[in-house]
Design a protein around this motif. Sequence first.
Motif, PDB file in Angstrom:
ATOM      1  N   LEU A 143       0.823  -1.217   0.000  1.00 38.87           N
ATOM      2  CA  LEU A 143       0.000   0.000   0.000  1.00 38.87           C
ATOM      3  C   LEU A 143       0.856   1.267   0.000  1.00 38.87           C
ATOM      4  CD1 LEU A 143      -2.555  -1.114   2.701  1.00 38.87           C
ATOM      5  CD2 LEU A 143      -3.187  -0.350   0.420  1.00 38.87           C
ATOM      6  N   LEU A 198       2.351   2.344   2.512  1.00 43.92           N
ATOM      7  CA  LEU A 198       2.321   3.010   3.818  1.00 43.92           C
ATOM      8  C   LEU A 198       3.729   2.917   4.405  1.00 43.92           C
ATOM      9  CD1 LEU A 198      -1.044   1.637   5.262  1.00 43.92           C
ATOM     10  CD2 LEU A 198      -0.603   3.913   4.363  1.00 43.92           C
ATOM     11  N   PHE A 226       3.585  11.498  -1.988  1.00 43.51           N
ATOM     12  CA  PHE A 226       2.464  11.131  -1.129  1.00 43.51           C
ATOM     13  C   PHE A 226       1.149  11.177  -1.920  1.00 43.51           C
ATOM     14  CE2 PHE A 226      -0.778  11.968   2.081  1.00 43.51           C
ATOM     15  CZ  PHE A 226      -0.460  11.004   3.018  1.00 43.51           C
ATOM     16  N   GLU A 227       0.983  12.213  -2.746  1.00 40.42           N
ATOM     17  CA  GLU A 227      -0.253  12.386  -3.516  1.00 40.42           C
ATOM     18  C   GLU A 227      -0.418  11.269  -4.547  1.00 40.42           C
ATOM     19  OE1 GLU A 227       1.788  14.847  -2.718  1.00 40.42           O
ATOM     20  OE2 GLU A 227       0.441  15.934  -1.359  1.00 40.42           O
ATOM     21  N   LEU A 268      -1.509   8.067  -2.996  1.00 41.67           N
ATOM     22  CA  LEU A 268      -2.948   8.020  -2.708  1.00 41.67           C
ATOM     23  C   LEU A 268      -3.702   7.496  -3.941  1.00 41.67           C
ATOM     24  CD1 LEU A 268      -3.585  11.420  -0.827  1.00 41.67           C
ATOM     25  CD2 LEU A 268      -3.441   9.159   0.172  1.00 41.67           C
ATOM     26  N   ARG A 271      -3.290   3.771  -4.177  1.00 38.66           N
ATOM     27  CA  ARG A 271      -4.101   3.087  -3.158  1.00 38.66           C
ATOM     28  C   ARG A 271      -5.561   2.986  -3.554  1.00 38.66           C
ATOM     29  NH1 ARG A 271      -1.441   6.708   1.151  1.00 38.66           N
ATOM     30  NH2 ARG A 271       0.619   5.774   1.189  1.00 38.66           N
ATOM     31  N   GLN A 272      -6.004   3.868  -4.437  1.00 38.00           N
ATOM     32  CA  GLN A 272      -7.411   3.802  -4.850  1.00 38.00           C
ATOM     33  C   GLN A 272      -7.707   2.549  -5.679  1.00 38.00           C
ATOM     34  OE1 GLN A 272      -8.773   7.508  -6.588  1.00 38.00           O
ATOM     35  NE2 GLN A 272      -7.655   8.648  -5.035  1.00 38.00           N
ATOM     36  N   MET A 312      -6.784  -0.279  -4.714  1.00 35.67           N
ATOM     37  CA  MET A 312      -6.827  -1.381  -3.754  1.00 35.67           C
ATOM     38  C   MET A 312      -7.881  -1.153  -2.687  1.00 35.67           C
ATOM     39  SD  MET A 312      -2.833  -1.998  -3.046  1.00 35.67           S
ATOM     40  CE  MET A 312      -1.621  -1.128  -3.996  1.00 35.67           C
ATOM     41  N   LYS A 318       1.792  21.846   6.521  1.00 37.57           N
ATOM     42  CA  LYS A 318       0.912  21.104   5.623  1.00 37.57           C
ATOM     43  C   LYS A 318      -0.558  21.410   5.917  1.00 37.57           C
ATOM     44  CE  LYS A 318       1.239  16.790   3.459  1.00 37.57           C
ATOM     45  NZ  LYS A 318       1.397  15.350   3.431  1.00 37.57           N
ATOM     46  N   ASP A 331      -4.549   4.598   9.174  1.00 40.11           N
ATOM     47  CA  ASP A 331      -4.107   3.795   8.032  1.00 40.11           C
ATOM     48  C   ASP A 331      -5.256   3.597   7.057  1.00 40.11           C
ATOM     49  OD1 ASP A 331      -1.516   3.497   8.829  1.00 40.11           O
ATOM     50  OD2 ASP A 331      -1.829   1.589   9.865  1.00 40.11           O
ATOM     51  N   ASN A 356      -5.641   6.633   4.899  1.00 36.09           N
ATOM     52  CA  ASN A 356      -4.574   6.600   3.895  1.00 36.09           C
ATOM     53  C   ASN A 356      -4.905   5.617   2.787  1.00 36.09           C
ATOM     54  OD1 ASN A 356      -2.254   8.227   4.082  1.00 36.09           O
ATOM     55  ND2 ASN A 356      -1.792   7.299   6.057  1.00 36.09           N
ATOM     56  N   THR A 357      -5.366   4.424   3.204  1.00 36.03           N
ATOM     57  CA  THR A 357      -5.665   3.378   2.240  1.00 36.03           C
ATOM     58  C   THR A 357      -6.823   3.768   1.338  1.00 36.03           C
ATOM     59  OG1 THR A 357      -5.027   1.854   3.968  1.00 36.03           O
ATOM     60  CG2 THR A 357      -6.116   0.917   2.070  1.00 36.03           C
ATOM     61  N   LEU A 358      -7.775   4.520   1.905  1.00 33.77           N
ATOM     62  CA  LEU A 358      -8.931   4.928   1.108  1.00 33.77           C
ATOM     63  C   LEU A 358      -8.601   6.171   0.270  1.00 33.77           C
ATOM     64  CD1 LEU A 358     -11.647   4.302   3.817  1.00 33.77           C
ATOM     65  CD2 LEU A 358     -11.445   3.084   1.657  1.00 33.77           C
ATOM     66  N   GLY A 359      -7.318   6.517   0.235  1.00 35.80           N
ATOM     67  CA  GLY A 359      -6.900   7.609  -0.647  1.00 35.80           C
ATOM     68  C   GLY A 359      -7.147   8.997  -0.079  1.00 35.80           C
ATOM     69  N   THR A 360      -7.288   9.117   1.233  1.00 34.65           N
ATOM     70  CA  THR A 360      -7.485  10.434   1.853  1.00 34.65           C
ATOM     71  C   THR A 360      -6.246  10.808   2.647  1.00 34.65           C
ATOM     72  OG1 THR A 360      -9.821   9.968   2.124  1.00 34.65           O
ATOM     73  CG2 THR A 360      -8.933  11.762   3.440  1.00 34.65           C
TER      74      THR A 360
END
Lengths: 246, 288
Positions: free
Chosen positions: A52, A54, A74-75, A78, A81-82, A84, B47, B148, B151-155
């Motif tokens: 992922l 992470l 990082f962007e 993301l 990750r979409q 998965m 940030k 986590d 993060n995994t859900l793309g946020t």
Amino acid sequence: MNHDSVIELSHVYLAFDRPLLEDISIAVARGETLVIAGESGTGKSTILKLMLRLLVPDKGDVFVDGERINDLSFEDALLVRQKMGMVFQGAALFDSMSVFENVAYPLREHTDLDDDEIEARVRQKLEYVDLDPDVVMEQLPAELSGGMRKRVGVARGIANDPAILLYDEPTSGLDPLTTGTVSRLIRKLQRDMGVTSVVVTHDMRSAFRIATRIALLAKQRIAFLGTPDEMAASEDEYVHDFLGDI
Amino acid sequence: MGNHHRRARRAEGTYTSLRLLHPFQRIDQWARRTVHAVQLYFALAWKATRFIFARPFYTGDIVQQMDSIGVKSLGIVLLTGFFTGMVLALQFSVQMAQFGATMYLGRLVTASMIRELGPVLAGLMVAGRVGSGIAAEIGSMRVTEQIDALNTLGTDPIKKLVTPRLIAALVMMPVLTILADLVGIFGGNVIASLYVGIPSTLYWRTVWEQIAAGGFLLHYVPTDFVQGLFKPLVFGGLISITGCFFGLETSGGTEGVGRATTRTVVTASVLILTTDYFMTQLLLYILP
């Protein structure tokens, strides 16, 4: 990089305070269910975090859909990750949101669906995991049983119809009946949607029911990689010990 | 192998690891960790601030945070403000009676409330109530893998969790401070008229004299107000970022959540009191 694989770890090394993974190479083929098994603390969940992005390996490469993800911003990570869906060990549902809002979350974040379409999709996913939408939708995660939470976690994981699903200990802490239900659900997802799955577990009974292939981690390395039949027939002493009386 | 065991054991807790080392190594490790934490703190603040202007805007979250940071803190902030105003009037009246200057009570209470006690006390109250709440909530989300999951859900968790809290605190702290100032001055009025015997009309006239005495910025804004509102803005930022920082850094299960809340309250309170001094210096220099 193997072009048939959806996810590939190539000679991955990772250490925190001590070496955790050494020279790990696994390629997950499209549509297969790869189970990663091993004792607690061998870095099974860490492998999911590497997939992922992470976490980033100290050495070696990680590819998703042919794209090397080590150095992504990082962007951009993301975006990867979409593709998965992830089902967490404790489901990791957002406890300030209702079941409906949890499952709708990825849809609201990444699609232009209107409210009616989102509701229809959430209902469909909840029904798919054998939950009655009318009963659970407005409930908060704290009001659900462990098995129900896990199924809501799966529904959220598949809400976006991802091509890849990652499961972290999907059956841990569940009774034998619910374990069977979750295992069947994982098989059903692979059969119906053709998703590629990576399942981390130490529940070998469930692993044998769902796996196309099983990778066994021991002493920072992959001690065994093969089909369940090959594993059952293995002469290796460690594999033998690990399987116990299954 | 033995070495691995030692290293693994050392990694279990910061405190154990520090105890096992030579004193110089200890100082070195502590310094590295502190510098690293300060870097992370500023990176988080930067940030979160940048995200204020970037889509998507989580308006629902911002409103919800304004409610929990602002509206729900109203009670304790008003209560402490009121009693602080009363105790100020009481103390000042005793001192000023010696010089026969009790008629200036309103001026002293107003200056103290608007310039110092309103912002600092509201800040400390909100740090205790809201800062700890933020750290506990985000810390629990961290240890139950909800961060986590985001993060995994793309946020980006900073955008979803930190920025709304920062915005809410930046807006609500000045509001809370104005209200604390007001009830504080009113508390002074109560003591002045009931205990010291100063008529309310005289009290409020001296209050206005004090506000006008500092002069006006751009002809309309009393400089006391500028001082009194710049501080809570900074405190709001400090409280929300500190709570989020320790929340996101939480490790070690529920015990870690407890540690995160304690650290937040201590750090935010110390930061409020120290930055207050430096801001006062700066503002007295800019707006004498």
